[in-house]
Design a protein around this motif. Structure first.
Motif, mmCIF file in Angstrom:
data_model
loop_
_atom_site.group_PDB
_atom_site.id
_atom_site.type_symbol
_atom_site.label_atom_id
_atom_site.label_comp_id
_atom_site.label_asym_id
_atom_site.label_seq_id
_atom_site.Cartn_x
_atom_site.Cartn_y
_atom_site.Cartn_z
ATOM 1 N N ALA A 37 0.856 -1.189 0.000
ATOM 2 C CA ALA A 37 0.000 0.000 0.000
ATOM 3 C C ALA A 37 0.891 1.238 0.000
ATOM 4 O O ALA A 37 1.815 1.344 0.812
ATOM 5 N N ILE A 38 0.626 2.182 -0.897
ATOM 6 C CA ILE A 38 1.480 3.361 -1.078
ATOM 7 C C ILE A 38 0.628 4.613 -1.010
ATOM 8 O O ILE A 38 -0.408 4.702 -1.682
ATOM 9 N N ILE A 39 1.071 5.605 -0.230
ATOM 10 C CA ILE A 39 0.408 6.903 -0.206
ATOM 11 C C ILE A 39 1.406 8.010 -0.505
ATOM 12 O O ILE A 39 2.605 7.891 -0.249
ATOM 13 N N ALA A 40 0.882 9.101 -1.043
ATOM 14 C CA ALA A 40 1.619 10.350 -1.218
ATOM 15 C C ALA A 40 0.636 11.482 -0.934
ATOM 16 O O ALA A 40 -0.546 11.259 -0.696
ATOM 17 N N GLY A 41 1.125 12.702 -0.974
ATOM 18 C CA GLY A 41 0.235 13.839 -0.817
ATOM 19 C C GLY A 41 -0.341 14.023 0.568
ATOM 20 O O GLY A 41 -1.372 14.679 0.715
ATOM 21 N N VAL A 42 0.307 13.490 1.604
ATOM 22 C CA VAL A 42 -0.048 13.904 2.963
ATOM 23 C C VAL A 42 0.235 15.394 3.104
ATOM 24 O O VAL A 42 -0.497 16.132 3.758
ATOM 25 N N HIS A 43 1.311 15.829 2.446
ATOM 26 C CA HIS A 43 1.610 17.256 2.265
ATOM 27 C C HIS A 43 1.554 17.523 0.767
ATOM 28 O O HIS A 43 2.379 17.006 0.005
ATOM 29 N N VAL A 44 0.580 18.307 0.340
ATOM 30 C CA VAL A 44 0.232 18.344 -1.080
ATOM 31 C C VAL A 44 1.239 19.079 -1.951
ATOM 32 O O VAL A 44 1.203 18.951 -3.180
ATOM 33 N N ASN A 45 2.147 19.847 -1.350
ATOM 34 C CA ASN A 45 3.164 20.532 -2.148
ATOM 35 C C ASN A 45 4.401 19.673 -2.369
ATOM 36 O O ASN A 45 5.317 20.098 -3.086
ATOM 37 N N GLU A 46 4.434 18.500 -1.793
ATOM 38 C CA GLU A 46 5.587 17.618 -1.935
ATOM 39 C C GLU A 46 5.403 16.773 -3.195
ATOM 40 O O GLU A 46 5.151 15.565 -3.161
ATOM 41 N N THR A 47 5.525 17.466 -4.333
ATOM 42 C CA THR A 47 5.061 16.922 -5.611
ATOM 43 C C THR A 47 5.973 15.847 -6.184
ATOM 44 O O THR A 47 5.532 15.064 -7.023
ATOM 45 N N SER A 48 7.239 15.796 -5.786
ATOM 46 C CA SER A 48 8.114 14.742 -6.311
ATOM 47 C C SER A 48 7.585 13.367 -5.948
ATOM 48 O O SER A 48 7.673 12.423 -6.739
ATOM 49 N N SER A 49 7.002 13.252 -4.759
ATOM 50 C CA SER A 49 6.458 11.967 -4.330
ATOM 51 C C SER A 49 5.165 11.627 -5.072
ATOM 52 O O SER A 49 4.925 10.471 -5.423
ATOM 53 N N ILE A 50 4.336 12.652 -5.312
ATOM 54 C CA ILE A 50 3.095 12.420 -6.062
ATOM 55 C C ILE A 50 3.411 11.991 -7.493
ATOM 56 O O ILE A 50 2.807 11.047 -8.037
ATOM 57 N N GLU A 51 4.378 12.662 -8.093
ATOM 58 C CA GLU A 51 4.796 12.303 -9.448
ATOM 59 C C GLU A 51 5.313 10.868 -9.490
ATOM 60 O O GLU A 51 5.046 10.130 -10.453
ATOM 61 N N ALA A 52 6.026 10.453 -8.468
ATOM 62 C CA ALA A 52 6.583 9.099 -8.458
ATOM 63 C C ALA A 52 5.491 8.040 -8.452
ATOM 64 O O ALA A 52 5.612 7.015 -9.140
ATOM 65 N N VAL A 53 4.410 8.250 -7.684
ATOM 66 C CA VAL A 53 3.354 7.227 -7.657
ATOM 67 C C VAL A 53 2.525 7.257 -8.942
ATOM 68 O O VAL A 53 1.986 6.218 -9.351
ATOM 69 N N ILE A 54 2.420 8.419 -9.578
ATOM 70 C CA ILE A 54 1.766 8.462 -10.895
ATOM 71 C C ILE A 54 2.600 7.681 -11.908
ATOM 72 O O ILE A 54 2.080 6.899 -12.712
ATOM 73 N N ARG A 55 3.912 7.858 -11.847
ATOM 74 C CA ARG A 55 4.809 7.142 -12.752
ATOM 75 C C ARG A 55 4.748 5.637 -12.498
ATOM 76 O O ARG A 55 4.802 4.837 -13.442
#
Length: 313
Positions: A37-55
């Motif tokens: 199970a993977i989450i990102a965006g607990v802090h929404v400006n931390e976009t490198s992590s959000i981009e990584a899960v989209i990738r």
């Protein structure tokens, strides 16, 4: 679920979460295996992590996957319209320090509880990706929760070492006595977790995205869910004490250290000036250690945290 990629929205039946729907993705492999199970965006400006899960969604092939990968790309949905730093604007609390949460709590407490107890309750491992809010720059580091159980702690450290970190912060069991990060909430349940940091000032930059993305690929391989993983380039320094260094005065701060840097006790880390350009305070390293992160915005009020420093017992 049959093998394939599934996109849907989920809800949680807790009062503070009523009316909210989280977009999720499940990639189900053709062969049996564990669940990550993977989450990102607990802090929404931390976009490198959000981009990584989209990738990652685009990279995984169900035909080659064992088990199931579940992803929530953005946890802190109420923060998106305001680009809120750190906190959820509904309750002014930091979800990151709300685990294990409460079912009858505020939004931050309820979503923390729901993630651990509903969404990821049966996951072999839980990965929480962070890094680089609007006024900060962080090193490539991991946080691991020590419990005192040697076998559990050894395995949790192995999971953290899947990421090509500069530093691993192995934090004291005393953190389990208070609301804390997801890695701590999972440890209280006797479950494994990875907590990754990398990024700066809300930017999508390849080095930080790759740190998260390739770390997840190595984690999948470590869990036996894939056959291949990219190689690592380094071995992390392991620290056991995490210092949040405050600014001693209202001031205009000039920083003399960078994330990942090794510093000796007494090293000048930051200088505070007044608006006339006169030095009014200095911040030095209290011990030998490594810089985990630093604030990038020059103006900081007294007692706000400006540097994260990792040291050893």
């Amino acid at each position: 679920m049959e093998a394939g990629l599934y996109k849907r929205e989920i809800t949680f039946d807790y009062p503070a979460l009523a009316g909210w729907r989280w977009p999720t993705v499940d990639i189900v492999g053709q062969r049996p295996g564990p669940r990550l199970a993977i989450i990102a965006g607990v802090h929404v400006n931390e976009t490198s992590s959000i981009e990584a899960v989209i990738r990652l969604q685009r990279a995984l092939d169900p035909a080659k996957l064992k088990g199931r990968v579940s992803i929530i790309p953005i946890v802190n949905l109420p923060a998106v319209p305001l680009r809120s730093q750190y906190v959820c604007p509904l309750d002014d609390k930091n979800i990151n320090f709300s685990f294990p949460g409460r079912p009858d709590g505020t939004f931050s407490e309820a979503i923390a509880y729901a993630l651990l107890n509903d969404w990821a309750h049966d996951a072999e491992c839980f990965a929480d990706l962070h890094g680089g809010d609007l006024c900060e720059e962080v090193s490539h580091f991991m946080v691991v929760q020590r419990t005192g159980d040697a076998d559990f702690d050894r395995r949790n450290l192995e999971i953290a070492q899947c990421f090509d970190a500069q530093i691993i912060a192995s934090i004291d069991p005393s953190h389990m006595d208070h609301p804390a990060r997801s890695v701590t909430g999972r440890a209280k349940r006797g479950q494994y977790a990875a907590f990754a940091e990398a990024g700066r000032i809300g930017l999508i930059e390849e080095a930080h995205v790759a740190y998260h993305f390739e770390g997840l690929l190595r984690l999948l391989h470590n869990l036996g869910m894939t056959d291949n993983a990219p190689p690592k380039q380094r071995e992390a320094v392991i620290i056991t004490r995490y210092h949040w260094v405050p600014g001693p005065i209202d001031g205009f701060y000039r920083y003399h250290v960078e994330p990942g840097q090794k510093v000796a006790k007494g090293t000048l880390m930051a200088t505070a000036e007044n608006t006339y350009g006169e030095t009014i305070a200095q911040v030095t390293a209290p011990e030998d250690g490594h810089i985990l992160w630093r604030i990038t915005h020059a103006l900081s009020p007294k007692d706000s945290f400006i540097i994260g420093l990792g040291t050893k017992d």
